[in-house]
Design a protein around this motif. Sequence first.
Motif, PDB file in Angstrom:
ATOM      1  N   UNK A 126       0.361  -1.212  -0.020  1.00 21.36           N
ATOM      2  CA  UNK A 126      -0.012  -0.046   0.178  1.00 21.36           C
ATOM      3  C   UNK A 126       0.727   1.498  -0.062  1.00 21.36           C
ATOM      4  N   UNK A 127       2.205   0.618   0.283  1.00 26.41           N
ATOM      5  CA  UNK A 127       2.682   2.241   0.232  1.00 26.41           C
ATOM      6  C   UNK A 127       3.831   3.001  -0.951  1.00 26.41           C
ATOM      7  N   UNK A 128       3.219   1.912  -1.585  1.00 24.28           N
ATOM      8  CA  UNK A 128       4.035   1.874  -2.743  1.00 24.28           C
ATOM      9  C   UNK A 128       3.615   2.980  -3.125  1.00 24.28           C
ATOM     10  N   UNK A 129       4.169   4.070  -4.250  1.00 19.76           N
ATOM     11  CA  UNK A 129       3.839   5.491  -4.969  1.00 19.76           C
ATOM     12  C   UNK A 129       2.720   4.126  -6.740  1.00 19.76           C
ATOM     13  N   UNK A 130       2.547   5.004  -7.174  1.00 21.33           N
ATOM     14  CA  UNK A 130       1.538   4.788  -8.697  1.00 21.33           C
ATOM     15  C   UNK A 130       2.669   4.917  -9.158  1.00 21.33           C
ATOM     16  N   UNK A 131       3.021   3.770 -10.314  1.00 24.82           N
ATOM     17  CA  UNK A 131       4.536   4.173 -11.688  1.00 24.82           C
ATOM     18  C   UNK A 131       4.190   4.711 -12.507  1.00 24.82           C
ATOM     19  N   UNK A 132       5.663   4.880 -13.003  1.00 25.14           N
ATOM     20  CA  UNK A 132       5.754   6.129 -13.286  1.00 25.14           C
ATOM     21  C   UNK A 132       6.045   5.798 -14.731  1.00 25.14           C
ATOM     22  N   UNK A 133       4.434   6.797 -15.222  1.00 29.98           N
ATOM     23  CA  UNK A 133       4.305   6.164 -16.732  1.00 29.98           C
ATOM     24  C   UNK A 133       4.480   7.540 -17.599  1.00 29.98           C
ATOM     25  N   UNK A 134       5.561   7.217 -18.411  1.00 27.96           N
ATOM     26  CA  UNK A 134       6.060   8.234 -19.958  1.00 27.96           C
ATOM     27  C   UNK A 134       4.695   8.746 -20.727  1.00 27.96           C
ATOM     28  N   UNK A 135       4.484   9.904 -20.562  1.00 29.01           N
ATOM     29  CA  UNK A 135       3.473  10.857 -21.610  1.00 29.01           C
ATOM     30  C   UNK A 135       2.350  10.707 -20.954  1.00 29.01           C
ATOM     31  N   UNK A 136       1.995  10.136 -19.839  1.00 23.87           N
ATOM     32  CA  UNK A 136       0.962   9.982 -19.149  1.00 23.87           C
ATOM     33  C   UNK A 136       0.308  11.086 -18.859  1.00 23.87           C
ATOM     34  N   UNK A 137       0.628  11.614 -18.350  1.00 21.84           N
ATOM     35  CA  UNK A 137       0.068  12.859 -17.570  1.00 21.84           C
ATOM     36  C   UNK A 137      -0.287  14.019 -19.271  1.00 21.84           C
ATOM     37  N   UNK A 138       0.366  14.351 -20.464  1.00 22.91           N
ATOM     38  CA  UNK A 138      -0.202  15.346 -21.318  1.00 22.91           C
ATOM     39  C   UNK A 138      -1.433  14.013 -22.152  1.00 22.91           C
ATOM     40  N   UNK A 139      -1.502  12.891 -21.989  1.00 21.64           N
ATOM     41  CA  UNK A 139      -2.545  12.188 -22.413  1.00 21.64           C
ATOM     42  C   UNK A 139      -4.088  12.260 -22.206  1.00 21.64           C
ATOM     43  N   UNK A 140      -3.748  12.447 -20.279  1.00 19.45           N
ATOM     44  CA  UNK A 140      -4.959  12.644 -18.998  1.00 19.45           C
ATOM     45  C   UNK A 140      -5.579  14.175 -19.606  1.00 19.45           C
ATOM     46  N   UNK A 141      -4.052  15.100 -19.599  1.00 22.02           N
ATOM     47  CA  UNK A 141      -4.570  16.833 -20.117  1.00 22.02           C
ATOM     48  C   UNK A 141      -5.542  16.833 -20.029  1.00 22.02           C
ATOM     49  N   UNK A 142      -4.936  16.067 -22.401  1.00 18.85           N
ATOM     50  CA  UNK A 142      -5.361  15.887 -23.153  1.00 18.85           C
ATOM     51  C   UNK A 142      -7.061  15.610 -22.934  1.00 18.85           C
ATOM     52  N   UNK A 143      -7.787  14.390 -22.541  1.00 20.91           N
ATOM     53  CA  UNK A 143      -8.581  14.036 -22.511  1.00 20.91           C
ATOM     54  C   UNK A 143      -9.609  15.247 -21.279  1.00 20.91           C
ATOM     55  N   UNK A 144      -8.655  14.857 -20.535  1.00 21.09           N
ATOM     56  CA  UNK A 144      -9.854  16.187 -19.835  1.00 21.09           C
ATOM     57  C   UNK A 144     -10.214  17.621 -20.296  1.00 21.09           C
ATOM     58  N   UNK A 203     -14.768  11.489 -27.045  1.00 25.19           N
ATOM     59  CA  UNK A 203     -12.735  11.745 -26.963  1.00 25.19           C
ATOM     60  C   UNK A 203     -11.872  10.869 -27.355  1.00 25.19           C
ATOM     61  N   UNK A 204     -11.645   9.805 -27.917  1.00 28.66           N
ATOM     62  CA  UNK A 204     -11.289   8.274 -28.184  1.00 28.66           C
ATOM     63  C   UNK A 204     -11.224   8.998 -29.472  1.00 28.66           C
ATOM     64  N   UNK A 205     -11.917   9.449 -30.151  1.00 32.49           N
ATOM     65  CA  UNK A 205     -11.699  10.176 -31.756  1.00 32.49           C
ATOM     66  C   UNK A 205     -10.499  10.949 -32.064  1.00 32.49           C
ATOM     67  N   UNK A 206     -11.356  12.050 -30.782  1.00 33.43           N
ATOM     68  CA  UNK A 206     -10.741  13.217 -30.789  1.00 33.43           C
ATOM     69  C   UNK A 206      -9.098  13.547 -30.586  1.00 33.43           C
ATOM     70  N   UNK A 207      -8.807  12.106 -29.473  1.00 30.31           N
ATOM     71  CA  UNK A 207      -7.911  12.608 -29.057  1.00 30.31           C
ATOM     72  C   UNK A 207      -6.913  11.670 -30.062  1.00 30.31           C
ATOM     73  N   UNK A 208      -7.346  10.381 -30.602  1.00 27.83           N
ATOM     74  CA  UNK A 208      -6.946   9.907 -31.706  1.00 27.83           C
ATOM     75  C   UNK A 208      -6.357  11.022 -32.866  1.00 27.83           C
ATOM     76  N   UNK A 209      -7.054  11.823 -33.775  1.00 30.62           N
ATOM     77  CA  UNK A 209      -7.325  13.741 -34.660  1.00 30.62           C
ATOM     78  C   UNK A 209      -6.401  13.642 -33.732  1.00 30.62           C
ATOM     79  N   UNK A 210      -5.924  14.197 -32.515  1.00 31.22           N
ATOM     80  CA  UNK A 210      -5.269  15.394 -31.758  1.00 31.22           C
ATOM     81  C   UNK A 210      -3.553  14.540 -31.681  1.00 31.22           C
ATOM     82  N   UNK A 211      -3.866  13.172 -31.366  1.00 31.93           N
ATOM     83  CA  UNK A 211      -1.780  12.888 -31.507  1.00 31.93           C
ATOM     84  C   UNK A 211      -1.435  12.595 -33.159  1.00 31.93           C
ATOM     85  N   UNK A 212      -2.312  11.952 -33.921  1.00 28.77           N
ATOM     86  CA  UNK A 212      -1.819  11.846 -35.429  1.00 28.77           C
ATOM     87  C   UNK A 212      -1.690  13.303 -35.998  1.00 28.77           C
ATOM     88  N   UNK A 213      -1.787  14.332 -35.710  1.00 32.72           N
ATOM     89  CA  UNK A 213      -2.243  15.750 -36.427  1.00 32.72           C
ATOM     90  C   UNK A 213      -1.263  16.961 -35.481  1.00 32.72           C
TER      91      UNK A 213
END
Length: 171
Positions: A101-119, A161-171
């Motif tokens: 329980x004391x372990x922090x969530x893992x480090x996931x490269x690029x996840x913060x940017x994806x979460x910010x985009x989706x929000x 959201x999925x469609x828009x995320x894919x659009x923004x990731x590809x452009x």
Amino acid sequence: MEIGGQHPASSCSKEHQKIYRDWFALADSDGDGRITGPDAIKFFAMSSLPRADLKQVWAIADSKRLGYLGFGEFITAMQLVSLAQAGNEISQDSLQREDLISFNPPVMEGLDAQLAKSKHLAKRVDQDMDGFPQAQGPSTNHWFNSKSSKKVVLMFFRFILFVELNYYMCH
């Protein structure tokens, strides 16, 4: 057969559960409440762990061999990824650690940017929807009960959201 004889959430703080819930929603590309193999490959790759370790994580988390992870199994997978990133062994026994329980969530490269985009996209969809009338004729009321209509609306927004995320990731 439950993993470690307890529900995975019981070895995870409420704060981490909230984080994992956001991550799960992002990883669940089709919004069906399951992380499938292709979803997991894309999402878990952000951990930068070797493929062999990620296979081991999947095998332990999908202990029922269903071919997908629900939210509880996703928590287990994330805990295993955290352990592996900290240099610990990945095994079924790892889930019995008292300090899990004391372990922090893992480090996931690029996840913060994806979460910010989706929000950002979710907020934009909500704002766009406010400008349109939300009329529903009485003849459609019998098509869905309240639970299924909420699911349909939620699935629609996730699809957008999925469609828009894919659009923004590809452009």
